[in-house]
Design a protein around this motif. Structure first.
Motif, PDB file in Angstrom:
ATOM      1  N   ARG A   1      -3.692   2.635   9.936  1.00 45.94           N
ATOM      2  CA  ARG A   1      -3.284   1.715   8.915  1.00 45.94           C
ATOM      3  C   ARG A   1      -3.735   0.468   9.098  1.00 45.94           C
TER       4      ARG A   1
ATOM      5  N   ALA B   1       0.914  -1.246  -0.046  1.00 48.19           N
ATOM      6  CA  ALA B   1       0.069   0.063   0.020  1.00 48.19           C
ATOM      7  C   ALA B   1       0.906   1.390  -0.012  1.00 48.19           C
TER       8      ALA B   1
ATOM      9  N   LEU C   1      -2.223   8.209   3.751  1.00 49.04           N
ATOM     10  CA  LEU C   1      -1.686   7.056   4.450  1.00 49.04           C
ATOM     11  C   LEU C   1      -0.648   7.716   5.068  1.00 49.04           C
TER      12      LEU C   1
ATOM     13  N   ALA D   1      -8.733   3.537   1.153  1.00 47.27           N
ATOM     14  CA  ALA D   1      -8.179   3.021   2.301  1.00 47.27           C
ATOM     15  C   ALA D   1      -6.890   3.591   2.458  1.00 47.27           C
ATOM     16  N   THR D   2      -6.181   4.026   1.218  1.00 46.87           N
ATOM     17  CA  THR D   2      -4.733   4.751   1.000  1.00 46.87           C
ATOM     18  C   THR D   2      -4.987   6.146   1.228  1.00 46.87           C
TER      19      THR D   2
ATOM     20  N   VAL E   1      -3.207  -6.210   2.520  1.00 46.77           N
ATOM     21  CA  VAL E   1      -1.728  -5.656   2.639  1.00 46.77           C
ATOM     22  C   VAL E   1      -1.007  -6.120   3.714  1.00 46.77           C
TER      23      VAL E   1
ATOM     24  N   VAL F   1       4.039  -1.627   3.537  1.00 48.46           N
ATOM     25  CA  VAL F   1       3.499  -0.177   3.175  1.00 48.46           C
ATOM     26  C   VAL F   1       4.718   0.410   2.729  1.00 48.46           C
TER      27      VAL F   1
ATOM     28  N   ARG G   1      -7.305  -0.048   8.286  1.00 48.90           N
ATOM     29  CA  ARG G   1      -7.890   0.118   6.910  1.00 48.90           C
ATOM     30  C   ARG G   1      -7.180  -0.747   5.767  1.00 48.90           C
ATOM     31  N   LEU G   2      -6.195  -1.105   6.025  1.00 44.06           N
ATOM     32  CA  LEU G   2      -5.412  -2.066   5.080  1.00 44.06           C
ATOM     33  C   LEU G   2      -5.309  -3.430   5.259  1.00 44.06           C
TER      34      LEU G   2
ATOM     35  N   GLY H   1      -9.697   0.954  -2.931  1.00 50.09           N
ATOM     36  CA  GLY H   1      -8.135   0.859  -2.419  1.00 50.09           C
ATOM     37  C   GLY H   1      -7.755   2.470  -2.295  1.00 50.09           C
TER      38      GLY H   1
ATOM     39  N   VAL I   1      -2.424  -1.832  -3.629  1.00 53.75           N
ATOM     40  CA  VAL I   1      -3.588  -1.384  -3.398  1.00 53.75           C
ATOM     41  C   VAL I   1      -3.678  -0.138  -4.546  1.00 53.75           C
TER      42      VAL I   1
END
Length: 507
Positions: free
Chosen positions: A460, A397, A452, A448-449, A469, A472, A463-464, A445, A422
């Motif tokens: 994080r 991500a 970030l 969610a990012t 994921v 990162v 969400r991920l 996606g 993502v």
């Protein structure tokens, strides 16, 4: 003796033609690397990264399992990625070298196509070479605010569909209809949308060439009516991905981008009315003016955020690529009438301006990214570390606008790292706007990012984790407690691991 004389004169004529073609190929061949050096080469940036990821997926299907929709969708309507993937499998040539050869080939073909078209609109060799030289200097000239350039400093399907379009237009001026149809068909195999606009340009040019003004007016009116029908039939559709593309809509352009539409049309219109210009050149100017004006009028009337998003996705202003190419070739031919010093000055200033533009676009990357040379860009270095040191099934991500991060230079993550990611807002949004099957994963996606780099580690994880994921990529300014085995001045690469809170240790 008579027959011997005719035979020898024909032989001399053939040798003269062969010599001219040899010199032409030699000059264009020498000009090709100069264009590469002036305009740069960034094979894994912008749309080039999208195509490279698709090539890699076709060559090695095990890649990009979780985000296959973003990698494979652009390969569905073009043979380009399939051909290069086949060359990878059977040719035993590393992809970086294959891409460089393709870039050089596309430059050569573009210059040759520019010559082919210029040879039909200018009588003198000086006019023809003036057109080719200016085309070489304007290789990466941006086409107003359409997000297109005349040609790109990386390899895409347009890299070859554009030269093929030039050959098709040259055949139209010769009224070689079968030959023009063949070039158009080849272009359509590579890039169907750009081939559609080439077909419109070809018909417009053919009607202008023959002075069939009533037919040309009827053709333009029919196109406008078709846009109107599409507008009323599809105006209630909602497409979040299409709405996210600012370059689709004139209302979202910046003020300095509008002259890029109006000034070329004005200049081409003047050239089309100038009686001292040879008729083939005037016909090209008139066709470009008519096509560009119709595209602009259709966009003003029917392409806006409350209108037809189907027309937005068709990007009617892509017609201005033809307008810009026609304008550059005509300007180059007319430039040849100036004194040699004036010609050299104009060409040097133009080439220098485009060189500076490319350096401003990719300031932290090498101007020419040669195969086998370690990248200068910190983001690319991080991506290459990921390729060498993380599992192939890892899912990454990045902040959804990482493409616009300082020093990133629009370098594509998937193409460089060969790992799944993502969806981001910008590049994957462009894919989702054209391929509906990518719309939902793109929105999930990119949400969610979002921001970030500014999120906490707990946010994080929340969400991920549902998106699978495992790693990162964060900027060095981002605060995190994750284990980050790689970092440099711009980027850090971290494992998305569960956090150990103080109360967990007490238990």
């Amino acid at each position: 003796m008579c027959w011997d004389g005719i035979s020898s004169s024909r032989g001399a004529a053939l040798r003269s033609v062969e010599t001219q073609w040899s010199l032409r190929f030699l000059f264009i061949g020498l000009l090709t690397p100069a264009v590469l050096v002036i305009h740069g080469y960034h094979p894994l940036a912008d749309d080039g990264a999208v195509y490279v990821a698709g090539i890699k997926k076709l060559a090695e299907p095990s890649l990009y399992q979780s985000d296959a929709v973003f990698v494979s969708s652009p390969t569905h309507f073009s043979i380009f990625a399939h051909v290069l993937a086949a060359m990878l499998r059977w040719g035993h040539l590393p992809l970086p070298f294959l891409l460089l050869l393709c870039q050089l080939a596309s430059i050569f073909l573009f210059l040759l196509g520019s010559w082919a078209l210029a040879a039909r609109i200018f009588v003198t060799n000086s006019g023809r070479w003036g057109a080719v030289l200016l085309a070489a200097c304007c290789f990466t000239l941006p086409v107003a605010g359409t997000s297109l350039c005349i040609m790109d400093p990386y390899v895409t399907a347009r890299s070859f569909s554009t030269p093929l379009s030039l050959f098709a237009l040259a055949a139209v001026l010769d009224e070689q209809w079968m030959e023009s149809a063949l070039w158009l068909a080849l272009a359509a195999l590579l890039h169907p949308l750009m081939a559609a606009y080439t077909a419109i340009a070809m018909l417009t040019l053919a009607l202008a060439r023959r002075r069939r003004w009533w037919s040309l007016g009827l053709f333009c009116g029919s196109g406008y009516l078709l846009c109107g029908v599409i507008f009323f039939v599809t105006r209630h559709a909602y497409d979040r991905a299409a709405l996210s593309r600012s370059y689709f809509f004139l209302s979202s352009w910046r003020w300095f981008e509008y002259p890029g539409l109006l000034i070329p049309l004005l200049l081409l219109g003047i050239a089309g009315l100038h009686r001292q210009v040879p008729w083939p050149a005037r016909a090209l100017a008139i066709a470009a003016t008519v096509m560009g004006s119709c595209a602009l009028f259709a966009s003003l009337c029917f392409v806006h955020r409350s209108g037809s998003l189907l027309l937005a996705r068709l990007q009617v202003l892509r017609a201005f690529q033809f307008v810009y190419i026609a304008g550059v070739l005509l300007a180059g031919g007319l430039l040849s009438r100036l004194h040699r010093r004036a010609i050299a000055t104009v060409l040097l200033i133009t080439a220098g301006a485009l060189f500076a533009g490319q350096r401003l676009t990719y300031p932290e990357s090498s101007h020419v990214e040669w195969p086998g040379i370690a990248p200068r860009n910190d983001w690319q270095r991080a991506f290459l570390w990921i390729r060498a040191n993380t599992p192939k099934d890892a899912v990454f991500a990045l902040d959804n606008d990482y493409i616009e991060s300082p020093g990133e230079d629009a370098q594509g993550f998937r193409a460089s790292a060969e790992r799944s990611a993502v969806a981001d807002y910008f590049k994957d949004g462009g894919i989702a706007s054209n391929f509906p099957q990518a719309a939902i994963p793109w929105w999930q996606g990119s949400q969610a990012t979002a921001q970030l780099n500014l999120a906490t580690d707990d946010q994080r994880l929340t969400r991920l984790r549902p998106l699978g994921v495992t790693w990162v990529v964060l900027s060095t300014q981002a605060s995190t407690g994750f284990d980050c085995p790689f970092s440099n001045e711009r980027v850090r690469v971290c494992r998305l691991s569960p956090l150990l809170h103080p109360m967990d240790g007490a238990k």
